[in-house]
Design a protein around this motif. Structure first.
Motif, mmCIF file in Angstrom:
data_model
loop_
_atom_site.group_PDB
_atom_site.id
_atom_site.type_symbol
_atom_site.label_atom_id
_atom_site.label_comp_id
_atom_site.label_asym_id
_atom_site.label_seq_id
_atom_site.Cartn_x
_atom_site.Cartn_y
_atom_site.Cartn_z
ATOM 1 N N LEU A 32 -0.448 15.944 3.464
ATOM 2 C CA LEU A 32 0.728 15.255 3.040
ATOM 3 C C LEU A 32 0.924 14.082 3.875
ATOM 4 O O LEU A 32 1.252 13.098 3.324
ATOM 5 N N PRO A 33 0.581 13.988 5.241
ATOM 6 C CA PRO A 33 0.904 12.917 6.071
ATOM 7 C C PRO A 33 -0.171 11.734 5.646
ATOM 8 O O PRO A 33 0.302 10.490 5.926
ATOM 9 N N PHE A 34 -1.091 11.792 5.014
ATOM 10 C CA PHE A 34 -2.232 10.929 4.500
ATOM 11 C C PHE A 34 -1.869 10.226 3.041
ATOM 12 O O PHE A 34 -2.404 9.451 2.826
ATOM 13 N N VAL A 35 -0.930 10.905 2.412
ATOM 14 C CA VAL A 35 -0.725 10.557 0.907
ATOM 15 C C VAL A 35 0.429 9.587 0.955
ATOM 16 O O VAL A 35 1.437 9.864 1.510
ATOM 17 N N SER A 36 0.370 8.396 0.034
ATOM 18 C CA SER A 36 1.416 7.629 -0.124
ATOM 19 C C SER A 36 1.479 7.112 -1.691
ATOM 20 O O SER A 36 0.485 7.441 -2.384
ATOM 21 N N GLU A 37 2.592 6.585 -1.967
ATOM 22 C CA GLU A 37 2.398 6.123 -3.408
ATOM 23 C C GLU A 37 1.705 5.120 -3.599
ATOM 24 O O GLU A 37 1.303 4.358 -2.681
ATOM 25 N N SER A 38 1.205 4.927 -4.912
ATOM 26 C CA SER A 38 0.329 3.837 -5.214
ATOM 27 C C SER A 38 1.036 2.459 -5.217
ATOM 28 O O SER A 38 2.068 2.522 -5.606
ATOM 29 N N PRO A 39 0.418 1.301 -5.097
ATOM 30 C CA PRO A 39 0.873 0.150 -4.839
ATOM 31 C C PRO A 39 1.348 -0.260 -6.368
ATOM 32 O O PRO A 39 2.667 -0.690 -6.601
ATOM 33 N N ARG A 40 0.528 0.425 -7.400
ATOM 34 C CA ARG A 40 1.213 0.036 -8.958
ATOM 35 C C ARG A 40 2.373 0.893 -9.226
ATOM 36 O O ARG A 40 3.197 0.195 -9.782
ATOM 37 N N TRP A 41 2.526 2.009 -8.570
ATOM 38 C CA TRP A 41 4.027 2.747 -8.718
ATOM 39 C C TRP A 41 4.913 1.926 -8.030
ATOM 40 O O TRP A 41 6.122 1.855 -8.952
ATOM 41 N N TYR A 42 4.732 1.273 -7.051
ATOM 42 C CA TYR A 42 5.870 0.370 -6.382
ATOM 43 C C TYR A 42 6.045 -0.872 -7.353
ATOM 44 O O TYR A 42 7.313 -1.346 -7.394
ATOM 45 N N LEU A 43 5.165 -1.425 -8.016
ATOM 46 C CA LEU A 43 5.298 -2.504 -8.666
ATOM 47 C C LEU A 43 5.876 -2.220 -9.880
ATOM 48 O O LEU A 43 6.679 -3.294 -10.636
ATOM 49 N N VAL A 44 5.694 -1.251 -10.416
ATOM 50 C CA VAL A 44 6.146 -0.569 -11.740
ATOM 51 C C VAL A 44 7.613 -0.904 -11.555
ATOM 52 O O VAL A 44 8.576 -1.061 -12.274
ATOM 53 N N ARG A 45 8.285 -0.252 -10.250
ATOM 54 C CA ARG A 45 9.707 -0.124 -9.924
ATOM 55 C C ARG A 45 10.163 -1.256 -9.321
ATOM 56 O O ARG A 45 11.190 -1.330 -8.879
ATOM 57 N N ARG A 46 9.349 -2.416 -9.218
ATOM 58 C CA ARG A 46 9.960 -3.608 -8.720
ATOM 59 C C ARG A 46 9.933 -3.677 -7.251
ATOM 60 O O ARG A 46 10.928 -4.275 -6.632
ATOM 61 N N ARG A 47 9.282 -2.853 -6.646
ATOM 62 C CA ARG A 47 9.304 -2.632 -5.296
ATOM 63 C C ARG A 47 8.148 -3.351 -4.564
ATOM 64 O O ARG A 47 7.277 -2.717 -4.023
ATOM 65 N N VAL A 48 8.214 -4.665 -4.545
ATOM 66 C CA VAL A 48 7.111 -5.476 -4.256
ATOM 67 C C VAL A 48 6.677 -5.515 -2.502
ATOM 68 O O VAL A 48 5.652 -5.248 -2.075
ATOM 69 N N ASP A 49 7.766 -5.208 -1.803
ATOM 70 C CA ASP A 49 7.472 -4.975 -0.441
ATOM 71 C C ASP A 49 6.912 -3.657 0.115
ATOM 72 O O ASP A 49 6.036 -3.959 0.896
ATOM 73 N N ASP A 50 7.362 -2.788 -0.655
ATOM 74 C CA ASP A 50 6.709 -1.373 -0.411
ATOM 75 C C ASP A 50 5.128 -1.550 -0.951
ATOM 76 O O ASP A 50 4.317 -0.953 -0.279
ATOM 77 N N ALA A 51 4.794 -2.107 -2.061
ATOM 78 C CA ALA A 51 3.545 -2.366 -2.596
ATOM 79 C C ALA A 51 2.644 -2.913 -1.580
ATOM 80 O O ALA A 51 1.694 -2.568 -1.394
ATOM 81 N N MET A 52 3.079 -3.863 -0.895
ATOM 82 C CA MET A 52 2.399 -4.842 0.023
ATOM 83 C C MET A 52 2.144 -4.004 1.329
ATOM 84 O O MET A 52 0.999 -4.233 1.987
ATOM 85 N N LEU A 56 2.382 -10.675 -2.937
ATOM 86 C CA LEU A 56 2.462 -9.884 -4.349
ATOM 87 C C LEU A 56 3.666 -10.488 -4.949
ATOM 88 O O LEU A 56 4.492 -10.880 -4.530
ATOM 89 N N LYS A 57 3.312 -10.825 -6.382
ATOM 90 C CA LYS A 57 4.392 -11.416 -7.050
ATOM 91 C C LYS A 57 4.307 -10.849 -8.569
ATOM 92 O O LYS A 57 3.147 -10.857 -9.314
ATOM 93 N N LEU A 58 5.182 -10.427 -9.139
ATOM 94 C CA LEU A 58 5.286 -9.873 -10.587
ATOM 95 C C LEU A 58 5.141 -10.973 -11.446
ATOM 96 O O LEU A 58 5.558 -12.060 -11.346
ATOM 97 N N ASP A 59 4.571 -10.831 -12.495
ATOM 98 C CA ASP A 59 4.202 -11.691 -13.610
ATOM 99 C C ASP A 59 5.400 -12.385 -14.172
ATOM 100 O O ASP A 59 5.648 -13.365 -14.587
ATOM 101 N N ASP A 60 6.400 -11.221 -14.336
ATOM 102 C CA ASP A 60 7.672 -11.762 -15.044
ATOM 103 C C ASP A 60 8.732 -11.947 -14.195
ATOM 104 O O ASP A 60 9.986 -12.013 -14.498
#
Length: 199
Positions: free
Chosen positions: A44-64, A84-88
Motif C-alpha cells: 500500500l505505501p508504494f502504490v499511487s494513482e497512475s499519471p494517466r488517471w490524474y490527467l483524465v481528471r484534469r489534475r496535471v500537478d498531481d500527474a507531474m 504537462l499540458k492537456l491537448d485541449d
C-alpha cells in the motif's frame, strides 16, 4: 501468459494447504486469506494513482508529481522546464460540450455489438469447460488433494507451449486452434466407455 503460472501454482499450493487443514474449513479460510492481507498492507505505501488517471481528471500537478516520484525512484530527474499540458487545455468549454460518450455506444454499432456478444459467449463457454474439468477431479478415485495438484501442474506445459507458438502463429489462429483442439479432445473423452481408469 506468465500470469497463468501463478494461477495454477496457487491452486497447487492451495491443495497442499488444504491437506494440512482438513479439520476445519474456517481455519483454512483464515490461513489462505492472511497472505493477501499481508501483501496489501505491505504494498500500500508504494502504490499511487497512475499519471494517466490524474490527467483524465484534469489534475496535471498531481500527474507531474507522480512522474517526478517515478523518476526519483529510478535514479533520474525530470528537468524543471518540462511540464504537462492537456491537448485541449485551450479549448476546455468545447471539450465539455462535445463529450457525450457512454457505455451504450458499444451497443449502437453492429460490429462492436457482435464482438461483445461473441466475447461474452466465448469467455462463458471456456470458463464452463475449464472449471467443469477442474472441479470434476473430485470424481477420480484417488486422493483429492493429489488430483488437484496434478491437475493444476498439468496445465503448465500448455502455457509454455502457447507462449512459444504465439510468436509464430499469432493470437487469433492460436486461440481458435487451441479451442477447436480442446473441443475435439473433450468430445472424444466423453465417448470413451469402459471400466476403471478409462471410465
Amino acid at each position: 501468459m506468465s500470469m497463468c503460472y501463478f494461477f495454477s501454482g496457487g491452486i497447487a499450493i492451495l491443495a497442499g494447504i488444504a491437506a494440512m487443514f482438513q479439520s476445519s474449513w474456517r481455519l483454512l479460510y483464515v490461513v489462505t486469506s492472511m497472505p493477501s492481507l499481508v501483501f496489501v498492507l505491505t504494498i500500500l505505501p508504494f502504490v499511487s494513482e497512475s499519471p494517466r488517471w490524474y490527467l483524465v481528471r484534469r489534475r496535471v500537478d498531481d500527474a507531474m508529481q507522480v512522474l517526478q516520484d517515478i523518476a526519483f525512484t529510478n535514479g533520474k530527474s525530470i528537468p524543471d522546464y518540462i511540464s504537462l499540458k492537456l491537448d485541449d487545455e485551450d479549448d476546455i468549454d468545447k471539450k465539455i460540450d462535445g463529450s457525450s460518450s457512454s457505455i451504450l455506444d458499444v451497443f449502437r454499432s453492429r460490429t462492436t455489438r457482435g464482438r461483445l456478444v461473441l466475447s461474452v459467449l466465448i469467455s462463458f463457454l471456456c470458463s464452463v469447460v475449464y472449471y467443469g474439468l477442474s472441479l470434476n477431479v473430485v470424481n477420480l478415485k484417488i486422493n483429492l488433494y493429489i488430483s488437484v495438484v496434478v491437475n493444476s501442474l498439468a496445465e503448465m506445459p500448455a502455457f509454455l507451449l502457447t507462449t512459444m507458438l504465439l510468436q509464430h502463429l499469432g493470437r487469433k489462429p492460436l486461440a481458435i486452434g487451441s479451442m477447436l483442439l480442446s473441443g475435439v479432445f473433450c468430445t472424444s473423452a466423453s465417448l470413451i466407455t469402459g471400466v476403471g481408469a478409462m471410465r
